[in-house]
Design a protein around this motif. Structure first.
Motif, PDB file in Angstrom:
ATOM      1  N   HIS A 177      19.696   4.604  -6.353  1.00 12.00           N
ATOM      2  CA  HIS A 177      19.320   5.850  -5.690  1.00 12.00           C
ATOM      3  C   HIS A 177      20.394   6.324  -4.729  1.00 12.00           C
ATOM      4  N   SER A 178      21.035   5.376  -4.057  1.00 12.19           N
ATOM      5  CA  SER A 178      22.082   5.773  -3.114  1.00 12.19           C
ATOM      6  C   SER A 178      23.278   6.373  -3.855  1.00 12.19           C
ATOM      7  N   LEU A 179      23.410   6.023  -5.135  1.00  2.67           N
ATOM      8  CA  LEU A 179      24.491   6.601  -5.947  1.00  2.67           C
ATOM      9  C   LEU A 179      24.009   7.822  -6.732  1.00  2.67           C
ATOM     10  N   GLY A 180      22.781   8.219  -6.475  1.00  4.29           N
ATOM     11  CA  GLY A 180      22.246   9.398  -7.160  1.00  4.29           C
ATOM     12  C   GLY A 180      21.813   9.125  -8.590  1.00  4.29           C
ATOM     13  N   LEU A 193      31.249   0.935 -10.225  1.00  2.00           N
ATOM     14  CA  LEU A 193      29.931   1.529 -10.454  1.00  2.00           C
ATOM     15  C   LEU A 193      29.942   2.986  -9.970  1.00  2.00           C
ATOM     16  N   LYS A 194      30.597   3.199  -8.854  1.00  5.59           N
ATOM     17  CA  LYS A 194      30.691   4.546  -8.311  1.00  5.59           C
ATOM     18  C   LYS A 194      31.630   5.399  -9.159  1.00  5.59           C
ATOM     19  N   ARG A 195      32.730   4.826  -9.568  1.00 14.14           N
ATOM     20  CA  ARG A 195      33.739   5.552 -10.337  1.00 14.14           C
ATOM     21  C   ARG A 195      33.217   5.949 -11.720  1.00 14.14           C
ATOM     22  N   PHE A 196      32.437   5.051 -12.358  1.00 14.12           N
ATOM     23  CA  PHE A 196      31.961   5.328 -13.717  1.00 14.12           C
ATOM     24  C   PHE A 196      30.897   6.439 -13.732  1.00 14.12           C
ATOM     25  N   ASP A 197      30.184   6.560 -12.658  1.00  9.79           N
ATOM     26  CA  ASP A 197      29.332   7.729 -12.502  1.00  9.79           C
ATOM     27  C   ASP A 197      28.353   7.946 -13.662  1.00  9.79           C
ATOM     28  N   VAL A 198      27.534   6.944 -13.947  1.00  9.51           N
ATOM     29  CA  VAL A 198      26.534   7.080 -15.012  1.00  9.51           C
ATOM     30  C   VAL A 198      25.242   7.675 -14.428  1.00  9.51           C
ATOM     31  N   HIS A 199      24.337   8.070 -15.303  1.00 12.65           N
ATOM     32  CA  HIS A 199      23.098   8.695 -14.846  1.00 12.65           C
ATOM     33  C   HIS A 199      21.991   7.694 -14.529  1.00 12.65           C
ATOM     34  N   VAL A 200      22.031   6.557 -15.217  1.00  9.82           N
ATOM     35  CA  VAL A 200      20.894   5.631 -15.164  1.00  9.82           C
ATOM     36  C   VAL A 200      21.347   4.174 -15.046  1.00  9.82           C
ATOM     37  N   LEU A 201      20.638   3.409 -14.214  1.00  3.59           N
ATOM     38  CA  LEU A 201      20.805   1.947 -14.224  1.00  3.59           C
ATOM     39  C   LEU A 201      19.519   1.340 -14.775  1.00  3.59           C
ATOM     40  N   LYS A 202      19.666   0.406 -15.696  1.00  2.00           N
ATOM     41  CA  LYS A 202      18.506  -0.322 -16.192  1.00  2.00           C
ATOM     42  C   LYS A 202      18.516  -1.721 -15.601  1.00  2.00           C
ATOM     43  N   ILE A 203      17.501  -2.001 -14.786  1.00  2.00           N
ATOM     44  CA  ILE A 203      17.396  -3.324 -14.173  1.00  2.00           C
ATOM     45  C   ILE A 203      17.107  -4.343 -15.264  1.00  2.00           C
ATOM     46  N   ASP A 204      17.893  -5.383 -15.313  1.00  4.20           N
ATOM     47  CA  ASP A 204      17.683  -6.387 -16.352  1.00  4.20           C
ATOM     48  C   ASP A 204      16.307  -7.037 -16.234  1.00  4.20           C
ATOM     49  N   ARG A 205      15.783  -7.339 -17.407  1.00 10.85           N
ATOM     50  CA  ARG A 205      14.463  -7.959 -17.537  1.00 10.85           C
ATOM     51  C   ARG A 205      14.307  -9.214 -16.680  1.00 10.85           C
TER      52      ARG A 205
END
Ligand code: C2E
Ligand code: MG
Ligand code: MG
Ligand code: MG
Length: 280
Positions: free
Chosen positions: A228-231, A192-204
């Protein structure tokens, strides 16, 4: 019964199977022509900023206006499209259509929104997705940051070397990257840290867990804190009640998406909502 009619016994068992696969085959065959017949369309579901209450984005969601069966949701035909390899041309159509739509909105003077497009595993694994995204951005002249690509954990974890390379190139194009349905797949925190995406979508499903007293919101709250801790920004999907919205807002969720704020709707209806203050 199966055995009572001797050699026709086999027939008994295969009938059901044949019926099921016939239906699928028919649908698959019809799907082949659906693009040419212009039966596919995109709906747009608003994403609302927790801070401002305004619609700042949309997720493009595929629909098939089937001549006999009516409006079909992706659950009815995307699996078949993936199996038949049709999801690659369909996915290309989705990306181009969403970007053209956004171009039209911008040209029409509508407030800029970020449009998110779902990618399929096949597009990510086999297609030159970087080349395609670049081409469509050039064709439409869109600011890349207004395009968001939604990817699932399963897609990302299949080949982490490939993923790291492709995500890096997409990121360099300036588009936004999101992990969809987060928490339902298997991704390690290290990746998760390595992939460095901008957004996480919490599953429904985790949003759905949040009850009126706030109990069972533990996972949603943890995902928000993690992101948030991953920015990263957090979008909660499937927000249906005010209690869920309030809980998520208290935990500093950035964006809401769900029936409380708006169902997936036609491009025309969505345009009418841009700039409007959401009443969810
Ligand atoms: P997704 O990307 O997780 O999209 C969110 C789904 O949740 C959508 O279902 C949306 O209508 C639904 N949803 C949104 N808010 C609520 C809510 O408050 N309550 C409930 N019960 N549902 C809500 P939809 O449109 O049926 O799409 C299902 C899935 O199909 C999507 O899940 C996505 O994985 C896939 N999909 C949709 N469009 C595309 C596409 O263009 N390409 C590909 N490859 N997959 C697509
Ligand atoms: Mg999605
Ligand atoms: Mg999702
Ligand atoms: Mg989902």
């Amino acid at each position: 019964g199966a055995k009572s009619d001797g050699r026709n016994g086999f027939q008994f068992y295969s009938t059901d199977l044949n019926t099921a696969s016939l239906g699928e085959l028919l649908l698959e065959n019809q799907l082949r022509g659906a693009l040419d017949r212009r039966e596919l369309l995109l709906y747009y579901q608003p994403k609302v900023s927790a801070a401002s209450g305004r619609v700042t984005g949309a997720e493009a969601l595929l629909r098939w206006q089937h001549p006999e069966l009516g409006l079909l949701s992706p659950g009815r035909f995307v699996p078949a499209a993936e199996e038949a390899g049709l999801i690659v041309p369909i996915g290309e159509w989705v990306l181009r259509t969403a970007c053209r739509q956004l171009r039209e909105w911008l040209d029409g003077g509508l407030e800029p929104v970020c449009v998110a497009v779902n990618l399929s595993a096949q597009q990510f694994a086999h297609q030159d997705i970087v080349g395609l995204v670049q081409k469509v951005l050039e064709e439409t002249g869109l600011p890349p940051a207004l395009l968001e690509l939604e990817l699932t954990e399963t897609m990302l974890m299949r080949d982490v070397e490939h993923t790291t390379e492709v995500l890096g190139k997409l990121r360099a194009l300036g588009v936004r990257l999101a992990i969809d349905d987060f928490g339902t797949g298997y991704s390690s925190l290290a990746y998760l840290k390595r992939f460095d995406v901008h957004v996480l979508k919490i599953d429904r499903s985790f949003v759905n867990d949040i009850r009126s007293d706030g109990a069972d919101g533990t996972i949603a709250a943890a995902v928000i804190a993690l992101a948030h801790s991953l920015g990263q920004e957090v979008v909660a999907e499937g927000v249906e009640t005010e209690c869920q919205r309030d809980f998520l807002a208290r935990h500093r969720c950035d964006l809401f998406q769900g029936y409380l704020f708006g169902r997936p709707m036609t491009a025309e209806d969505f345009a009418g909502q841009i700039g409007a203050v959401a009443h969810g």
